[in-house]
Design an enzyme around this catalytic site. Structure first.
Site, PDB file in Angstrom:
ATOM      1  N   GLN A   1       0.832  -1.208   0.000  1.00  0.00           N
ATOM      2  CA  GLN A   1       0.000   0.000   0.000  1.00  0.00           C
ATOM      3  C   GLN A   1       0.870   1.263   0.000  1.00  0.00           C
ATOM      4  O   GLN A   1       0.606   2.233   0.716  1.00  0.00           O
ATOM      5  CB  GLN A   1      -0.945  -0.015   1.195  1.00  0.00           C
ATOM      6  CG  GLN A   1      -2.131  -0.938   1.029  1.00  0.00           C
ATOM      7  CD  GLN A   1      -3.061  -0.509  -0.093  1.00  0.00           C
ATOM      8  OE1 GLN A   1      -3.196   0.671  -0.395  1.00  0.00           O
ATOM      9  NE2 GLN A   1      -3.709  -1.475  -0.740  1.00  0.00           N
ATOM     10  N   SER A   2       1.888   1.281  -0.838  1.00  0.00           N
ATOM     11  CA  SER A   2       2.830   2.402  -0.884  1.00  0.00           C
ATOM     12  C   SER A   2       2.223   3.639  -1.544  1.00  0.00           C
ATOM     13  O   SER A   2       1.810   3.607  -2.704  1.00  0.00           O
ATOM     14  CB  SER A   2       4.080   1.978  -1.665  1.00  0.00           C
ATOM     15  OG  SER A   2       4.888   3.081  -1.982  1.00  0.00           O
ATOM     16  N   ASN A   3       2.205   4.739  -0.797  1.00  0.00           N
ATOM     17  CA  ASN A   3       1.805   6.025  -1.377  1.00  0.00           C
ATOM     18  C   ASN A   3       2.818   6.477  -2.421  1.00  0.00           C
ATOM     19  O   ASN A   3       2.461   7.057  -3.446  1.00  0.00           O
ATOM     20  CB  ASN A   3       1.705   7.094  -0.279  1.00  0.00           C
ATOM     21  CG  ASN A   3       0.698   6.748   0.778  1.00  0.00           C
ATOM     22  OD1 ASN A   3      -0.401   6.299   0.488  1.00  0.00           O
ATOM     23  ND2 ASN A   3       1.058   6.959   2.035  1.00  0.00           N
TER      24      ASN A   3
ATOM     25  N   ALA B   1       4.705   4.607  -4.373  1.00  0.00           N
ATOM     26  CA  ALA B   1       4.527   3.853  -5.621  1.00  0.00           C
ATOM     27  C   ALA B   1       3.377   4.433  -6.436  1.00  0.00           C
ATOM     28  O   ALA B   1       3.489   4.624  -7.654  1.00  0.00           O
ATOM     29  CB  ALA B   1       4.281   2.381  -5.311  1.00  0.00           C
TER      30      ALA B   1
END
Length: 334
Positions: free
Chosen positions: A75-77, A79
């Site tokens: 859930q990388s912001n 990325a």
């Protein structure tokens, strides 16, 4: 500091708002709380990585890259915002996503930021937790280079001296806003993870002699490791800006008491912070970064860490898209 010396793409919605949080201030009984709305930077629901990516993606363009790669948690912001920049610029984007939480919940693995990554046209590969993600990324980048792609690799979180320029510049923006309003900022608080946001802020604040203490609320690493990461990146950022020596070790302070069980795992205090900001100020926090940062702010206020007559700015690093990956942790309708 003259930031126009460095390649930059002007795609962010800047300056971001600086707002007083009257209801939260009242609920906590002081100090006076303000918020710097870096959840409003634009580029696919906004967030702190937009400021970093303006400089990083400008380098990619200068190097004539046709593909960008980066890595982060599922859930990388970062990325998601990298994928958005790549879409805007017509570049391919490939992501390595690490399952740091071990979750198999389809909402976590397919919804939230992952859904937006896909909508922006990015491709991705999954990795289990505990690998050297930088080495994994370099291996995959070489594979694409072997197929003729010109790959620009961005470190996790966009946290290198180039990315940190975005938050050294944010320090100028924030102090200018405060000056225009006659607002004396006594403390600046934010979530700190991959170190680039805090390193940039500390470097910028020190370089202009603003006299504002910066407190990073850690979301992953132990205190000593977090502070050392931030300090080393601050030194490199100051060198890049031509202001070596402005940052001292004592300028870098992190509080890691609000990590909970680990990265990406919201604690009870995280969920309380999300609830309070949503219900009192109509502001959405995320369960990984801004929620833990705000949990630290709230608890420190309750413990009397800040005087009631002081003015504290909370820098909102964004990330609300991740809420949709955490539906099992959040309150149910009804």
């Amino acid at each position: 500091m003259h930031f126009s010396r460095f390649p930059r793409l002007h795609l962010a919605h800047l300056p971001t708002p600086l707002e007083k949080l009257d209801r939260l201030t009242e609920a906590l009984g002081g100090p006076e709380i303000w918020i710097k709305r870096d959840d409003c930077t634009g580029m696919s629901t906004g967030g702190n990585k937009t400021r970093k990516l303006e400089f990083l993606m400008a380098e990619a363009v200068a190097e004539k890259a046709d593909m960008v790669m980066t890595q982060g948690a599922i859930q990388s912001n970062h990325a998601r915002q990298t994928a958005a920049f790549a879409a805007k610029l017509g570049m391919a984007c490939h992501l390595l996503l690490e399952n740091r939480t071990g979750s198999t919940d389809p909402n976590y693995t397919q919804n939230g930021n992952v859904l937006l990554d896909t909508l922006h046209g990015a491709t991705h590969e999954l990795r289990e937790s505990g690998l050297d993600m930088h080495a994994e990324m370099e291996t995959v980048a070489e594979q694409y280079r072997g197929r003729g792609k010109n790959v620009y690799v961005i470190p996790g979180g966009g946290s290198n001296p180039t990315g940190a320029l975005g938050y050294a510049n944010c320090a100028l923006e924030l102090v200018n806003q405060a000056n225009e309003r006659g607002l004396k900022i006594d403390h600046l608080v934010h979530a700190t993870g991959s170190a680039g946001t805090q390193a940039g802020l500390v470097t910028g604040i020190k370089a202009i002699n603003a006299g504002i203490p910066v407190l990073g609320i850690g979301v992953r690493a132990p205190k000593e490791a977090q502070e050392n990461n931030v300090y080393q990146l601050s030194l490199a950022t100051a060198k890049k800006l031509g202001c070596d020596g402005v940052v001292k070790r004592e300028d870098v302070v992190a509080n890691t008491d609000y990590v909970g069980e680990g990265y990406g795992l919201p604690a009870a205090s995280t969920l309380e912070a999300i609830d309070m900001f949503a219900k009192l100020e109509a502001i959405l926090l995320d369960p990984v970064y801004s929620g833990k940062g705000a949990a630290g702010l709230i608890d420190l206020i309750r413990k009397g860490h800040f005087r009631k007559d002081e003015k504290v700015v909370f820098l909102h690093t964004g990330g609300s898209a991740a809420l949709f990956g955490y539906t099992t942790d959040l309150p149910k309708p009804g």
